[in-house]
Write an enzyme that holds these catalytic residues in place. Structure first.
Site, mmCIF file in Angstrom:
data_model
loop_
_atom_site.group_PDB
_atom_site.id
_atom_site.type_symbol
_atom_site.label_atom_id
_atom_site.label_comp_id
_atom_site.label_asym_id
_atom_site.label_seq_id
_atom_site.Cartn_x
_atom_site.Cartn_y
_atom_site.Cartn_z
ATOM 1 N N HIS A 70 -15.979 26.946 6.402
ATOM 2 C CA HIS A 70 -15.228 26.590 7.611
ATOM 3 C C HIS A 70 -15.538 25.147 8.010
ATOM 4 O O HIS A 70 -16.676 24.693 7.921
ATOM 5 C CB HIS A 70 -15.569 27.538 8.762
ATOM 6 C CG HIS A 70 -14.772 28.801 8.699
ATOM 7 N ND1 HIS A 70 -15.156 29.947 9.358
ATOM 8 C CD2 HIS A 70 -13.614 29.106 8.071
ATOM 9 C CE1 HIS A 70 -14.260 30.892 9.128
ATOM 10 N NE2 HIS A 70 -13.329 30.408 8.351
ATOM 11 N N ASP A 72 -15.898 23.662 10.779
ATOM 12 C CA ASP A 72 -16.905 23.372 11.799
ATOM 13 C C ASP A 72 -18.325 23.547 11.253
ATOM 14 O O ASP A 72 -19.293 23.425 11.987
ATOM 15 C CB ASP A 72 -16.675 24.196 13.075
ATOM 16 C CG ASP A 72 -16.642 25.689 12.825
ATOM 17 O OD1 ASP A 72 -16.779 26.470 13.788
ATOM 18 O OD2 ASP A 72 -16.464 26.081 11.653
ATOM 19 N N HIS A 73 -18.424 23.810 9.941
ATOM 20 C CA HIS A 73 -19.738 23.858 9.300
ATOM 21 C C HIS A 73 -19.864 22.873 8.151
ATOM 22 O O HIS A 73 -20.974 22.546 7.739
ATOM 23 C CB HIS A 73 -20.040 25.280 8.805
ATOM 24 C CG HIS A 73 -20.297 26.236 9.929
ATOM 25 N ND1 HIS A 73 -21.569 26.640 10.286
ATOM 26 C CD2 HIS A 73 -19.467 26.827 10.803
ATOM 27 C CE1 HIS A 73 -21.476 27.450 11.329
ATOM 28 N NE2 HIS A 73 -20.218 27.583 11.662
ATOM 29 N N HIS A 157 -18.557 37.710 6.944
ATOM 30 C CA HIS A 157 -17.788 36.666 7.650
ATOM 31 C C HIS A 157 -16.627 36.086 6.842
ATOM 32 O O HIS A 157 -15.465 36.268 7.192
ATOM 33 C CB HIS A 157 -18.741 35.568 8.135
ATOM 34 C CG HIS A 157 -18.083 34.503 8.941
ATOM 35 N ND1 HIS A 157 -17.377 34.781 10.080
ATOM 36 C CD2 HIS A 157 -18.009 33.167 8.777
ATOM 37 C CE1 HIS A 157 -16.896 33.658 10.576
ATOM 38 N NE2 HIS A 157 -17.273 32.662 9.809
ATOM 39 N N GLU A 203 -26.397 31.182 16.365
ATOM 40 C CA GLU A 203 -25.531 30.652 17.420
ATOM 41 C C GLU A 203 -25.671 31.489 18.674
ATOM 42 O O GLU A 203 -25.732 32.713 18.605
ATOM 43 C CB GLU A 203 -24.064 30.742 16.983
ATOM 44 C CG GLU A 203 -23.660 29.751 15.909
ATOM 45 C CD GLU A 203 -23.405 28.367 16.457
ATOM 46 O OE1 GLU A 203 -23.121 28.267 17.653
ATOM 47 O OE2 GLU A 203 -23.486 27.412 15.679
ATOM 48 N N HIS A 430 -26.453 25.730 20.433
ATOM 49 C CA HIS A 430 -25.112 25.565 20.975
ATOM 50 C C HIS A 430 -24.841 26.439 22.178
ATOM 51 O O HIS A 430 -23.787 27.030 22.310
ATOM 52 C CB HIS A 430 -24.047 25.837 19.904
ATOM 53 C CG HIS A 430 -24.117 24.873 18.774
ATOM 54 N ND1 HIS A 430 -23.935 25.232 17.468
ATOM 55 C CD2 HIS A 430 -24.403 23.557 18.753
ATOM 56 C CE1 HIS A 430 -24.078 24.171 16.705
ATOM 57 N NE2 HIS A 430 -24.371 23.140 17.450
#
Lengths: 610, 387
Positions: A70, A72-73, A157, A203, A430
């Site tokens: 992904h 955002d990683h 995931h 997270e 986060h």
């Protein structure tokens, strides 16, 4: 004190840019290198100035580990490695390595070509970055160097997502990345053994969520598709090649069978080929059910799902089509969208996040009029050589549905994982610590919990245990001394020599140590002088001392030796007269290093009392 | 297992597909017996195990409220916005309207705990004090206190475990503003404000008392109807009063553990406007199990839960003064449909609580003994059929 440091990088508190620095046992590791999709400027990249103000990161990092594909990683990875500069190893699982460059290239195309941005990585940079990647297998320990080892665990995931275990000596950290604790239709659930790491990093956002069940999401999806088909409409589902597409296909196939539906379902061929290709490569990453299906027959030999041909889009009547790419930014899915958008009976179902700049993003934000580029079908006279771009305004009349199928852990799932791994400390990134006191308190009922802000470093002291072997002789000797058996709650002192040989430590008796090392034993003797006023002769003074000590120091061995000394245990006492004055006696007390302090002071106290 | 998955899939199609406009299914870590609105979008739930429990304030998913743009909203999860710890069970939780305060009872004594639900700057629900109940006889548990609240300034709550100890207490000072004058030891099953001053107390033996906090006059008592001839067991009763601008127009429903429901006018509690024998399993249930409630935004609808793993909606407008069997207008069976439900000695799943949304006519929340919490918006099939 040995310690591990954790620093989440980047500005802003929201999820959207995972990049965490860990310092453990002298090693520096970067976990994930994500892009924040909400920003258009440098704020979308993590703040690498924390690592070094000037120049390349190679000297400051021992390795980079990416958890899954992904953006955002991994979205900032080519920027970090090629524009900021990093030449060290980048670790990720095989599927991640295969899929990352595709998503990065797609993303790059959208950002540069569509949005015209300049400070962005190039296609060549993506390629150069991927050359630095070393792929990981599940549950396989990889030596990054002599001291640092890493191991990947299944995270669920998405295809190829991993949790990573990092170990230096006896200190360890586990980073979860994104994971899921309930199995999907095509992926299993995350799993880790009771590795008891010093720190578990996860997270915080999902920790305060309680997720709606998968059944309800599926129900919604099926209901929407069914409603559209019933009214004669067409359903477009733009997908990336993998993962969610398979899940939805299986769902639809079962539903069609159960409800005896006749409307055709199509899967664009490009999708089929790619999907098959990937699944063949990464079959171990899917769950048991898919594996069985794949082994028995081709993944896409569905009864009700057929290969798509471009011309079918114009066929009348209801149908469902899965087409790439997933964000409607180009290719077949966009072609189909343009044809179907004008009819309110139709529907487009967006199964995931769309990057800014894409059509997908616009329609999900409620935009109902889209400016699209078209091509002129005829050439005008005034400028025959230049291609003429027409702006077409597309009226979006079809129904737009945003459905999130991405599988994340939630509050319950996180507690399940924590209890599986049994960390000594928990670090949640986060999140806004000030606003998460309850969550912290909840975790702290069972584990220590830290919540660093972005840019903030937390230091966790570890208590690494160092294993030491003890020689049998020494053990026997200590046991012979009697007393209670050694107990972790009641330590007792013992006397020995610690030898470090190669990578092991052992405890042996001093004599054995000397023998092994080929050294001679040296004896240290200490001497102190005590002055006394005594008119007697030296031997008489000595005798008086002897008698006195015998009376006050009962229980100790006191001897008057023929060589003119008095011995109290191993302490030797001699008397001599001062050269200047025979009434001033000087007592010489000497003892070896082993003698305990209190015996000496007792002795001197005893002498002074007289 | 594959068989279970197939069964689950059938459930989706048979029960859940056509009958709901919206359906959300959640799993809490621990079951709750309370669901209490703290705003139009947030509810409180809490555990009831004998020792340590959590109180959670949950925000409902955006998708539920995004009426026009529902399709564009993907968010379907609960968000835990505030949480706190308590070392007692929470059997009763009441939000004090107009404040960020809640009051809880542990079912063991008549003392209550007062909580601050927290603001924007913190996620902690903090205990701020306690309120002493009047009853001095501890250890005699007939169930704990009932609590009622209506908007007032300064905030007040009405509470008590039995008729004789009902009182109105000012929250901040702890001062008793009113005490119900009665010697009756009738245990309470619920308290309801009908207006700022008039309230109704429902007792588990079926007696209903109506009193006014402005006067010290004795309350009006209405006994329940005589029990059915056949029953030898004592019957338990639960009550709800419909809200409305004019308390005199209020209607009261009484429900017995034998499944008999009666609707009365407030002005004539002794008589029954209509009655019905509900379609419920009348296995032995405790005083705390059953909930009966009028729909706040739907005429004549009553929700019933606690007899089984289902929540039933009845249309009381078709009931008559003759006792007849009534079929539910709708039945939410989601809680009981689970793979774990089998006959191998596992206790059956029971619905522990339900609430109507204050404004959305057909939206309800329900919780069950397995920790599940559902949010559902049902479709009135009979209305659809009439079209």
């Amino acid at each position: 004190m040995p310690e591990i440091k954790v620093t989440p990088l980047g500005a802003g508190q929201d999820v959207g840019r995972s990049c965490i620095l860990v310092s453990i046992g002298g090693k520096n590791i970067m976990l994930d290198c994500g892009m924040h999709m909400g920003y258009n400027d440098d704020r979308r990249f993590p703040d690498f100035s924390y690592i070094t103000q000037n120049g390349r990161l190679t000297d400051f990092l021992d390795c980079v580990i990416i958890s899954h594909f992904h953006l955002d990683h991994c979205g900032a990875l080519p920027y970090m490695s090629e524009m900021v500069g990093y030449d060290g190893p980048i670790y990720m699982t095989h599927p991640t390595k295969a899929i990352c460059p595709i998503l990065l290239e797609d993303f790059r195309k959208i950002t540069v070509d569509k949005k015209g941005e300049t400070n962005f990585f190039t296609s060549q940079m993506i390629k150069d970055c991927m050359k630095k990647v070393i792929p990981l297998n599940l549950h396989q320990t990889v030596q990054v160097d002599d001291e640092l080892e890493i191991k990947a665990y299944y995270a669920g995931h998405v295809l190829g997502a991993a949790m990573v275990h990092i170990k230096v000596g006896s200190e360890s950290v586990v980073y979860t990345g994104d994971y899921n604790m309930t199995p999907d239709r095509h992926l299993g659930a995350a799993w880790i053994d009771k590795c008891r790491p010093d720190i578990l990093i996860s997270e915080s956002t999902y920790a305060t969520t309680i997720r709606d069940s998968k059944r309800c999401r599926e129900r919604d999806f099926l209901k929407k598709v069914h409603e559209t088909i019933e009214r004669g409409g067409k359903v477009l589902i733009p997908v990336f090649a993998l993962g969610r597409a398979q899940e939805l296909c299986i769902l639809l196939e079962t539903f069609w069978e159960r409800m005896n539906l006749k409307a055709p379902i199509y899967f664009s061929t490009g999708l089929t080929e790619k999907a098959n290709h990937y699944y063949k490569l990464f079959i171990t990453w899917t769950n048991q059910k898919i594996r069985k299906t794949f082994v028995q027959r081709n993944m896409f030999e569905f009864k009700h799902i057929k290969a798509f041909d471009r011309s079918y889009a114009d066929n009348p009547g209801p149908m469902v089509v899965f087409a790439t790419p997933g964000m409607l930014h180009a290719g077949q899915s966009l072609q189909i969208f343009k044809k179907w958008a004008g009819n309110e009976k139709n529907m487009v179902i967006m199964p995931g996040y769309c990057v800014q700049g894409t059509i997908g993003h616009k329609i999900l934000n409620g935009q109902r009029k889209l400016e699209m580029e078209g091509r002129a079908t005829s050439v005008t006279l005034c400028c025959p050589l230049a291609p003429i771009k027409l702006q077409i305004v597309l009226d979006v009349k079809l129904q737009v549905e945003y459905m999130s199928f991405s599988a994340h852990a939630d509050a319950k799932g996180i507690m399940q994982l924590i209890r599986m791994a049994e960390p000594r400390n928990m670090v949640l990134v986060h999140g806004e610590a000030v606003k998460m006191e309850f969550l912290k308190g909840k975790i702290e009922q069972e584990f220590n919990c830290y919540m660093p802000a972005n840019g903030e470093t937390i230091t966790v002291t570890t208590n690494p245990s160092v294993p030491v072997d003890i020689s049998l002789n020494l053990l026997k000797r200590e046991m012979a001394l009697g007393g209670p058996l050694p107990d972790p709650k009641k330590p007792r002192t013992m006397h020995g020599t610690l030898i470090m040989k190669e990578n092991s430590l052992k405890l042996v008796s001093s004599e054995q140590a000397l023998k092994e090392l080929g050294l001679n034993e040296h004896q240290l003797r200490f001497t102190c002088r005590v002055q006394l006023q005594d008119p007697h002769s030296d031997p008489d003074t000595l005798h008086r001392i002897y008698t006195h000590l015998k009376s006050v120091l009962k229980g100790y061995t006191i001897q008057h030796l023929p060589d003119g000394t008095v011995m109290v245990e191993s302490i030797v006492i001699k008397v001599s007269s001062s050269a200047e004055d025979t009434n001033t006696k000087v007592l010489l007390l000497s003892w070896s290093y082993q003698v305990k302090y209190f015996q000496c002071s007792y002795l001197t106290d005893g002498l002074y009392r007289d | 297992s594959a068989a279970m998955e197939e069964a689950e899939f059938d459930d989706i199609l048979d029960d859940w597909f056509i009958e709901y406009k919206d359906l959300h299914v959640y799993q809490l870590e621990h079951p709750t017996q309370v669901i209490e609105w703290t705003s139009g979008r947030t509810v409180c739930v809490a555990g009831f195990s004998p020792s340590k429990n959590e109180i959670l304030e949950l925000r409902l998913p955006r998708k539920l409220f995004a009426d026009e743009n529902k399709g564009l909203c993907a968010e379907r999860d609960f968000k835990v916005v505030h949480g706190g710890f308590t070392d007692r069970p929470v059997r009763c939780l009441r939000h004090v309207p107009g404040t960020r305060c809640a009051v809880t009872g542990d079912g063991l004594s008549s003392n209550l705990q007062v909580w601050d639900l927290g603001g924007d700057d913190s996620d902690v629900i903090r205990r701020t004090g306690s309120i002493e109940g009047r009853r001095r006889r501890t250890g005699v548990s007939e169930g704990g206190s009932s609590i009622a609240a209506r908007p007032s300034s300064p905030p007040q709550i009405l509470h008590g475990a039995q008729i004789s100890d009902v009182q109105l207490t000012e929250l901040s000072s702890g001062q008793t503003l009113y005490q119900l004058e009665s010697d009756s030891a009738d245990p309470l099953s619920s308290l309801h404000f009908l207006s700022d001053a008039v309230f109704l107390a429902g007792c588990s033996n079926g007696n209903i008392y109506v009193a006014d906090t402005r006067t010290s006059a004795a309350p009006q008592l209405s006994p329940p109807p005589p029990p059915p001839v056949s029953s030898g067991e004592s019957v338990l009763w639960w009550t709800d009063a419909s809200a409305g601008p004019d308390p005199s127009g209020c209607r009261v429903v009484r429900l017995s553990s034998s499944g008999q429901a009666l609707v009365s006018d407030l002005r004539n509690l002794g008589g029954a406007v209509s009655r019905a024998q509900l379609d419920v399993q009348t296995l032995r249930c405790g005083p705390d199990d059953v909930r009966v409630s009028w729909a706040p935004a739907l005429d004549d609808c009553i929700a019933v839960s606690g007899f089984s793993g289902a929540v039933q909606i009845y249309d009381a407008s078709v009931w008559t003064s003759e006792l007849q069997e009534a079929r539910p207008l709708f039945e939410h069976r989601g809680h009981a449909v689970s793979p774990e439900q089998s006959d191998d000695g596992v206790p059956p799943i029971l619905v522990t609580s339900h609430v109507w949304h204050p404004e959305r006519p057909r939206t309800l929340l329900s919780a069950a003994s397995d920790g599940s919490v559902h949010v559902w918006d049902w479709v009135d099939q009979s209305a659809a059929d009439k079209r």
